[in-house]
Scaffold this motif. Sequence first.
Motif, PDB file in Angstrom:
ATOM      1  N   ILE A 160      31.088  39.685  46.041  1.00  0.00           N
ATOM      2  CA  ILE A 160      30.285  40.388  45.058  1.00  0.00           C
ATOM      3  C   ILE A 160      30.631  39.860  43.656  1.00  0.00           C
ATOM      4  CG2 ILE A 160      31.792  42.378  44.585  1.00  0.00           C
ATOM      5  CD1 ILE A 160      29.049  43.956  45.379  1.00  0.00           C
ATOM      6  N   THR A 208      31.365  40.813  40.784  1.00  0.00           N
ATOM      7  CA  THR A 208      32.515  41.282  40.024  1.00  0.00           C
ATOM      8  C   THR A 208      33.828  40.669  40.498  1.00  0.00           C
ATOM      9  OG1 THR A 208      31.320  43.286  39.543  1.00  0.00           O
ATOM     10  CG2 THR A 208      33.675  43.438  39.363  1.00  0.00           C
ATOM     11  N   ASN A 231      25.038  40.009  43.908  1.00  0.00           N
ATOM     12  CA  ASN A 231      25.295  41.432  43.691  1.00  0.00           C
ATOM     13  C   ASN A 231      25.241  42.180  45.024  1.00  0.00           C
ATOM     14  OD1 ASN A 231      22.640  42.181  44.249  1.00  0.00           O
ATOM     15  ND2 ASN A 231      22.061  42.321  42.107  1.00  0.00           N
ATOM     16  N   ARG A 232      25.486  43.481  44.963  1.00  0.00           N
ATOM     17  CA  ARG A 232      25.603  44.282  46.181  1.00  0.00           C
ATOM     18  C   ARG A 232      24.372  44.155  47.083  1.00  0.00           C
ATOM     19  NH1 ARG A 232      28.163  48.403  48.524  1.00  0.00           N
ATOM     20  NH2 ARG A 232      26.828  49.857  49.631  1.00  0.00           N
ATOM     21  N   ASN A 260      40.524  48.933  42.848  1.00  0.00           N
ATOM     22  CA  ASN A 260      39.463  48.490  41.939  1.00  0.00           C
ATOM     23  C   ASN A 260      39.160  49.612  40.944  1.00  0.00           C
ATOM     24  OD1 ASN A 260      37.183  47.446  40.709  1.00  0.00           O
ATOM     25  ND2 ASN A 260      35.817  47.967  42.426  1.00  0.00           N
ATOM     26  N   ARG A 302      24.782  47.104  34.374  1.00  0.00           N
ATOM     27  CA  ARG A 302      24.391  45.923  35.148  1.00  0.00           C
ATOM     28  C   ARG A 302      22.965  46.095  35.672  1.00  0.00           C
ATOM     29  NH1 ARG A 302      28.227  43.093  38.078  1.00  0.00           N
ATOM     30  NH2 ARG A 302      26.391  42.421  39.254  1.00  0.00           N
ATOM     31  N   GLY A 343      20.632  46.889  41.766  1.00  0.00           N
ATOM     32  CA  GLY A 343      21.179  46.129  42.909  1.00  0.00           C
ATOM     33  C   GLY A 343      22.675  45.914  42.768  1.00  0.00           C
ATOM     34  N   SER A 344      23.211  46.205  41.572  1.00  0.00           N
ATOM     35  CA  SER A 344      24.652  46.014  41.354  1.00  0.00           C
ATOM     36  C   SER A 344      25.434  47.257  41.775  1.00  0.00           C
ATOM     37  CB  SER A 344      24.887  45.718  39.867  1.00  0.00           C
ATOM     38  OG  SER A 344      26.043  46.366  39.389  1.00  0.00           O
ATOM     39  N   GLY A 345      26.590  47.043  42.387  1.00  0.00           N
ATOM     40  CA  GLY A 345      27.453  48.152  42.803  1.00  0.00           C
ATOM     41  C   GLY A 345      28.070  48.848  41.605  1.00  0.00           C
ATOM     42  N   THR A 346      28.398  48.083  40.559  1.00  0.00           N
ATOM     43  CA  THR A 346      28.987  48.673  39.354  1.00  0.00           C
ATOM     44  C   THR A 346      27.978  49.614  38.706  1.00  0.00           C
ATOM     45  OG1 THR A 346      30.094  46.556  39.027  1.00  0.00           O
ATOM     46  CG2 THR A 346      30.179  48.103  37.194  1.00  0.00           C
ATOM     47  N   ARG A 348      38.446  53.190  42.727  1.00  0.00           N
ATOM     48  CA  ARG A 348      37.699  52.545  43.812  1.00  0.00           C
ATOM     49  C   ARG A 348      38.575  51.472  44.440  1.00  0.00           C
ATOM     50  NH1 ARG A 348      32.655  50.043  42.402  1.00  0.00           N
ATOM     51  NH2 ARG A 348      31.977  50.534  44.485  1.00  0.00           N
TER      52      ARG A 348
HETATM   53  P1  PGA Z   1      28.522  44.357  41.594  1.00  0.00           P
HETATM   54  O1  PGA Z   1      29.472  45.174  42.591  1.00  0.00           O
HETATM   55  O2  PGA Z   1      29.198  43.062  41.232  1.00  0.00           O
HETATM   56  O3  PGA Z   1      27.241  44.209  42.420  1.00  0.00           O
HETATM   57  O4  PGA Z   1      28.326  45.241  40.407  1.00  0.00           O
HETATM   58  C1  PGA Z   1      30.765  45.543  42.298  1.00  0.00           C
HETATM   59  C2  PGA Z   1      31.142  46.796  43.052  1.00  0.00           C
HETATM   60  O5  PGA Z   1      30.466  47.195  44.017  1.00  0.00           O
HETATM   61  O6  PGA Z   1      32.169  47.376  42.639  1.00  0.00           O
END
Ligand code: PGA
Length: 314
Positions: A103, A105, A132-133, A167, A198, A201-204, A270
């Motif tokens: 991913i 990040t 990304n996620r 994390n 972000r 689609g991004s997890g952050t 996390r």
């Molecule tokens: P990302 O995911 O890079 O898609 O934001 C990071 C995460 O899931 O912590």
Amino acid sequence: MSIHHATLNQLKIFDALARHMSVARTAEALHLTPPAISIQTKKLSEAVDEPLLEHVGKQLYLTEAGKVVAAASRDIFDRMERLSQDLAMLKGMKFGRMRLAIITTTEYFVPDLLSEFFAHHPDIEVSLFVGNRDQLLERMKNNEDDLYILGRPPSGLPVVSEVFADNPLVVIAPPNHHLANKKAVDPKRLANEPLIVREPGSGTRLTTLEFFNKRRISPVVHMELGSNEAIKQCVMAGLGISIMSENNLRHELANRRLTQLDVKGLPLKRNWYFVYLRDKSLSPAAQAFREFMMTESKELMKHMPEASRGRRRK
Ligand code: PGA
């Protein structure tokens, strides 16, 4: 005709075509001409007696038969890769290739971990995808890689997920921010701060928005950016605050180019997960990497900036 008339070469071409979904890109990746791709795909389609592809407008899609043949081709080439590694192991050689998808990040620390891994396994090759996620989950669904590194395991897929490191996510601001020296700031005070997030689609992004939703806070989303690096630059330039993995911020926090706000409920605790499909039998190369990550990575990450500088000096 029957599938028994299909050749490995045709399956290899179709496997690549199913991943790229473009004749031109497949031709480029395999160093062949577009007509060669079309001819071999047509022959494969004749062998299975079904169309494998369909065009809707300019877009290429797999038919149902195409999806089944693509999945089988992937299994066949996975098995071939493992066979080549098993044969190499019989000869006492530890080499092989592994497909790793990480991913976005994690691109700040995975290269350092890989460099340590290669120091012990110089004959293992890695093909690395960074996305990304959402992109990783899509690849996982299509069984495109051996191993995945991401910030939360997928809920709807049959996977094995193992935590390998912490994390923590923190709120960042420029050092001269008016909340910079305040203690235990109430998250409600962030509601009026321009927030930089972000891309969808991004997890952050998901975690950031969940943090505010859970507290019934509607943040002012000022900017959306597809890169952690760009977000850091914007925060430094005073364009807003952001929530980001502390793993990505070591240099900026140490050099005081960014500061971490002391907000109640943060850092968000996390983890980083190592994920693979439950039915996947991992190749020796992938197993070696998994073992390395589970035993070494947590400690290495704690000391990473110093550790990586030390290694490079050698
Ligand atoms: P990302 O995911 O890079 O898609 O934001 C990071 C995460 O899931 O912590």
